[in-house]
Structure formats: structure tokens, C-alpha cells
Design a protein around this motif. Structure first.
Motif, short mmCIF file in Angstrom:
data_model
loop_
_atom_site.label_atom_id
_atom_site.label_comp_id
_atom_site.label_asym_id
_atom_site.label_seq_id
_atom_site.Cartn_x
_atom_site.Cartn_y
_atom_site.Cartn_z
N GLY A 44 0.84 -1.20 0.00
CA GLY A 44 0.00 0.00 0.00
C GLY A 44 0.87 1.24 0.00
O GLY A 44 1.77 1.36 0.81
N ASP A 45 0.62 2.15 -0.90
CA ASP A 45 1.46 3.35 -0.95
C ASP A 45 0.66 4.55 -1.43
O ASP A 45 1.10 5.31 -2.26
CB ASP A 45 2.70 3.13 -1.83
N THR A 46 -0.56 4.67 -0.92
CA THR A 46 -1.36 5.85 -1.19
C THR A 46 -1.19 6.82 -0.03
O THR A 46 -1.59 6.52 1.09
CB THR A 46 -2.85 5.48 -1.36
N ILE A 47 -0.59 7.95 -0.31
CA ILE A 47 -0.33 8.95 0.73
C ILE A 47 -1.45 9.99 0.65
O ILE A 47 -1.52 10.78 -0.29
CB ILE A 47 1.05 9.60 0.55
N HIS A 48 -2.33 9.99 1.64
CA HIS A 48 -3.52 10.82 1.62
C HIS A 48 -3.22 12.20 2.20
O HIS A 48 -2.17 12.42 2.82
CB HIS A 48 -4.64 10.12 2.40
N PRO A 49 -4.14 13.16 2.02
CA PRO A 49 -3.90 14.51 2.52
C PRO A 49 -3.55 14.58 4.00
O PRO A 49 -2.76 15.44 4.41
CB PRO A 49 -5.22 15.22 2.22
N SER A 50 -4.11 13.70 4.82
CA SER A 50 -3.80 13.72 6.25
C SER A 50 -2.31 13.46 6.49
O SER A 50 -1.69 14.10 7.35
CB SER A 50 -4.64 12.68 7.00
N THR A 51 -1.72 12.53 5.74
CA THR A 51 -0.30 12.23 5.90
C THR A 51 0.55 13.32 5.27
O THR A 51 1.61 13.69 5.80
CB THR A 51 0.03 10.87 5.28
N LEU A 52 0.11 13.87 4.14
CA LEU A 52 0.84 14.99 3.54
C LEU A 52 0.90 16.18 4.50
O LEU A 52 1.93 16.87 4.59
CB LEU A 52 0.17 15.40 2.23
N GLN A 53 -0.18 16.40 5.25
CA GLN A 53 -0.18 17.49 6.23
C GLN A 53 0.82 17.22 7.35
O GLN A 53 1.53 18.12 7.81
CB GLN A 53 -1.58 17.67 6.82
N VAL A 54 0.91 15.97 7.79
CA VAL A 54 1.91 15.61 8.81
C VAL A 54 3.32 15.87 8.29
O VAL A 54 4.17 16.45 8.99
CB VAL A 54 1.75 14.13 9.22
N TYR A 96 -3.21 20.24 0.23
CA TYR A 96 -2.97 18.96 -0.43
C TYR A 96 -4.30 18.29 -0.77
O TYR A 96 -4.66 17.27 -0.17
CB TYR A 96 -2.11 18.07 0.47
N PRO A 97 -5.02 18.81 -1.77
CA PRO A 97 -6.32 18.24 -2.13
C PRO A 97 -6.19 17.08 -3.11
O PRO A 97 -6.81 17.07 -4.18
CB PRO A 97 -7.04 19.44 -2.75
N TYR A 98 -5.38 16.10 -2.76
CA TYR A 98 -5.15 14.96 -3.66
C TYR A 98 -4.51 13.82 -2.88
O TYR A 98 -4.00 14.01 -1.76
CB TYR A 98 -4.25 15.35 -4.83
N ILE A 99 -4.54 12.65 -3.47
CA ILE A 99 -3.79 11.49 -2.97
C ILE A 99 -2.53 11.35 -3.81
O ILE A 99 -2.59 11.42 -5.04
CB ILE A 99 -4.63 10.21 -3.07
N ALA A 100 -1.39 11.20 -3.16
CA ALA A 100 -0.12 11.03 -3.87
C ALA A 100 0.23 9.54 -3.88
O ALA A 100 0.32 8.91 -2.81
CB ALA A 100 0.99 11.83 -3.20
N PHE A 101 0.41 8.99 -5.07
CA PHE A 101 0.82 7.59 -5.20
C PHE A 101 2.33 7.55 -5.32
O PHE A 101 2.90 7.99 -6.33
CB PHE A 101 0.16 6.96 -6.42
N VAL A 102 2.98 7.03 -4.29
CA VAL A 102 4.44 6.96 -4.21
C VAL A 102 4.81 5.57 -3.72
O VAL A 102 4.22 5.09 -2.75
CB VAL A 102 5.01 8.02 -3.23
N PRO A 103 5.76 4.89 -4.38
CA PRO A 103 6.18 3.58 -3.86
C PRO A 103 6.56 3.67 -2.38
O PRO A 103 7.26 4.60 -1.97
CB PRO A 103 7.39 3.23 -4.73
N GLN A 104 6.09 2.71 -1.60
CA GLN A 104 6.29 2.81 -0.16
C GLN A 104 7.76 2.85 0.22
O GLN A 104 8.13 3.48 1.20
CB GLN A 104 5.58 1.65 0.56
N TRP A 105 8.62 2.17 -0.58
CA TRP A 105 10.03 2.20 -0.22
C TRP A 105 10.60 3.62 -0.32
O TRP A 105 11.47 3.99 0.47
CB TRP A 105 10.83 1.22 -1.07
N ASP A 106 10.11 4.42 -1.27
CA ASP A 106 10.57 5.81 -1.35
C ASP A 106 10.13 6.60 -0.13
O ASP A 106 10.88 7.42 0.41
CB ASP A 106 10.03 6.48 -2.62
N PHE A 107 8.89 6.38 0.30
CA PHE A 107 8.38 7.05 1.49
C PHE A 107 9.19 6.67 2.73
O PHE A 107 9.59 7.54 3.52
CB PHE A 107 6.90 6.69 1.70
#
Length: 400
Positions: A44-54, A96-107
């Protein structure tokens, strides 16, 4: 035997973010990851606005957004009758009004690299935690093995963030309550052409479900199958997977030949469960170890990150001060994070029972919804907030 203020088992999103927040607060923390790197595909590697805010609150948002990623500003479901817009995140308030799809290993590399800037942080790879150290009725650290042999690491606080099959949770005698899931997921990829759609969407037809994720250079595809059905699928040969791709996604028909066999796929056994109790004296359980989430809504990472932020908000200052951490304080973390977990899992169970189960069974076709659910005044607002921010979004209040 070595000592630490806090030891965290599991270098996934919950463990990595908690380690970073504690390190920036001056807490001596060791993060133990059982693998040699973070390169696990089909996670799973969907980074939602809540996590982008963190990430924004701790000064990592710009660095994160420099990573290769795809922004999804909405969620769409395509049926045989047409498309249904489920959520329009572009109308969500905030930066951040979007979901960012980033490979989890990059995160995870981003988060652990940031943590390594603090002298109180230590990351140990190839460290498989298999037991806890008990002393006077409390957990006082962990036992782990690496290529050099067996080790003990004592700590004032032990955190289990080692996933849905948590060995620390098992060693502490904590057993989750299972809520069941009607499906498993077969993950695989096919090349993406520049002329393809740039959407991320859910494709439903009678008896079949496919999740379609734009990874810029390739499509990450999830074929949803009945629970325990992978062996039956594999016994029918790779054509049993190629055929539904070609039927559900005609634009990929000519590319299905690139699926040469089942070695090209990864299977996720879906679980939905949670612990009744997330703590013991000296031990806190967070993330998937405390509550395995269904992939529905793609919120697993974000719930785990929110757990980490809530834990750091309550625990960082007393840990940095060298204070004893009473179990009552660990219980406050659970009380804070239980409501969003329960509500999110309830919503996932509703979707499983009302949409996933009948669709896979081929009963009456997919549920019929309004063409643009996102535009309905109240439902649209609630849906985008639920998917984007969650039930109780956390903000970083731990000291820096």
C-alpha cells in the motif's frame, strides 16, 4: 545487551514515522527492520492529505513531493453501465487536495533518512524481532536475531509496529479479534502507454473487480478474488488472469501477453481485525499490528501514520525527560486512536458486504449509485473528508 529509551519493532510507516518524531524530540530510539531494505513490491502506498499534512508539519512535504509520484484528485468507479465519481478531493480544503501515489520504499527511505539526521536515532536492518524481554511483569525490550547472531535490546518502552503478523504482539500474548474479509487481492503490473487514461479507478462487472492505479510508466493492477481463491485461479493457468484484464480493461488487451506466469504476481491475503487492548506495561502496539485494515479506501498507511503521531504527541516529552511511562499513558494512545479505527473498519465492512461480496458472487450486478456521488451536497463532502483526512486527523504536537 544494549539499552535504549525506546525500541520500535518494524520499519513500516507506523514505526518509521514514530521513530522520526521521537528522535526529533531527543529520545534515544532504535528502529529494528527485519529486511535488508524497504524494497517490497505491491505494498500500500497511497499517501492521503492527512499524511501529507503531517509531512508538512515536520518540514518534509517539499522533499516528499520531489519524489516521482502521481496525484489523484478524485476516485472513480467504472461499471458496465458507465462511470460513477465517488469522491472529488480537489474540493478538499487545505494545501494537499489529492492522494499522492508513491512507492512505499521511497516514502520509508525519506522518513528514515530524515530521522538519521538526529544523533538519537539508530536504524538496524536485517533485525528480526522474535521475543520480548519481561521483567517484574513488564516488557523491558526485545530479543532479535541478525546475521551476527542473537541480541537483546532493553528499553523503557517497546513499540510493536511489525505488521499484521506481528511477532511482538504474539510474544506479548495479544490476539486480535477477526472481523473477516470476503476477498484476497492478486497484484501485478502492465506497461502504461502515454495515450492511456491517467485516472486511478475501480472497475466492476458481474463477478469481477479490478483496481487500476496509474504509476506513470506502468499500471499497477489488483484483481480481487474470493477469499482463499488463488490456488483455484492458478490451477486454471495464466489465461485465467489475462482474460478478465482484457474483458474489464480492453485498452490493455494487447499487453496481457506480457503476463507470462504466476511468478509475475503477488498475492495479498486480506485481513480485517483489531486488538481489544493495544498495550501491556512497557509495550504499545500501533499500526497494522494493532489493527489490520482492508485495502478498501487505501487508508492503511494513513491510519498507521496517525497512530504514530498520536503516540509521539503523548509519549515524546516524558520519554525525552527519562520519566517512567505508566500503562495508563499507553492506554490514552489507544483511547485516542480507537474511534477512527472502529469507524473506518465499520465503513470497510459495509463496502465488503454491500459491494465486494455480492459483486464477486455475481448476484444482481454491482450496486447502482448516482452518476456523480461526489456532487451530492452532504454525502460528497463527507466522502472526500473521510477518504482524504480520515475520522480524526492528527497534528504533530511532539517537541522538536
Amino acid at each position: 545487551m544494549s539499552r535504549n529509551t525506546c525500541v520500535i519493532a518494524g520499519g513500516g510507516p507506523a514505526g518509521a514515522v514514530l521513530a522520526l518524531l521521537l528522535a526529533r524530540a531527543g529520545v534515544r530510539v532504535t528502529l529494528l527492520e527485519k529486511h535488508s531494505d524497504f524494497l517490497r513490491d505491491f505494498r500500500g502506498d497511497t499517501i492521503h492529505p492527512s499524511t501529507l499534512q503531517v509531512l508538512d508539519e515536520i518540514g518534509l512535504a517539499e522533499e516528499f513531493l520531489r519524489l516521482p509520484h502521481h496525484k489523484a484528485r478524485g476516485m472513480t468507479m467504472r461499471t458496465d453501465d458507465g462511470a460513477v465519481q465517488i469522491a472529488d478531493l480537489s474540493k478538499l480544503r487545505g494545501e494537499y487536495p489529492y492522494i499522492a501515489f508513491v512507492p512505499q520504499w521511497d516514502f520509508l527511505n525519506l522518513v528514515t533518512t530524515a530521522a538519521a539526521r538526529y544523533p538519537t536515532f539508530r536504524l538496524v536492518m536485517n533485525a528480526e524481532v522474535h521475543d520480548v524481554i519481561r521483567e517484574d511483569g513488564a516488557v523491558r525490550g526485545v530479543r532479535y536475531r541478525d546475521p551476527d547472531g542473537e541480541h537483546e535490546l532493553r528499553a523503557a518502552l517497546t513499540v510493536a509496529a511489525d505488521g499484521r503478523h506481528s511477532d511482538v504482539r504474539r510474544a506479548a500474548g495479544l490476539v486480535p479479534v477477526e472481523h473477516g474479509a470476503p476477498m484476497d487481492v492478486v497484484w501485478f503490473r502492465l506497461p502504461r502507454e502515454p495515450t492511456d487514461s491517467d485516472e486511478v479507478f475501480l472497475r466492476l462487472s458481474v463477478g469481477r473487480i479490478m483496481v487500476v492505479i496509474n504509476r506513470e510508466t506502468y499500471w499497477q493492477l489488483a484483481y480481487v478474488i474470493p477469499k482463499g481463491g488463488f490456488e483455484a485461479l492458478r490451477s486454471r493457468g495464466i489465461e485465467a488472469l489475462r482474460e478478465p484484464v482484457a474483458t474489464l480493461l480492453p485498452f490493455l488487451r494487447e499487453r496481457t501477453g506480457l503476463l507470462t506466469g504466476f511468478d509475475d504476481v503477488s498475492v495479498l491475503s486480506v485481513a480485517l481485525n483489531r486488538l481489544r487492548r493495544w498495550h501491556r506495561p512497557g509495550l504499545l502496539v500501533i499500526g497494522d499490528a494493532a489493527h489490520a485494515m482492508s485495502p478498501i479506501f487505501g487508508v492503511g498507511i494513513n491510519l498507521a501514520v496517525q497512530d504514530a503521531v498520536a503516540a509521539a504527541n503523548l509519549l515524546a516529552a516524558p520519554l525525552a525527560a527519562g520519566a517512567e511511562i505508566p500503562e495508563s499513558l499507553l492506554a490514552r494512545v489507544q483511547r485516542r486512536r480507537t474511534p477512527p479505527t472502529v469507524v473506518t473498519q465499520f465503513a470497510q465492512r459495509v463496502v465488503q458486504n454491500r459491494l465486494i461480496r455480492p459483486t464477486l458472487a455475481g448476484r444482481d450486478g454491482p450496486v447502482r449509485l448516482p452518476r456523480d456521488l461526489a456532487r451530492l451536497p452532504v454525502i460528497g463532502a463527507l466522502t472526500r473528508r473521510f477518504i482524504g483526512l480520515g475520522v480524526l486527523p492528527e497534528h504533530v504536537r511532539s517537541p522538536s
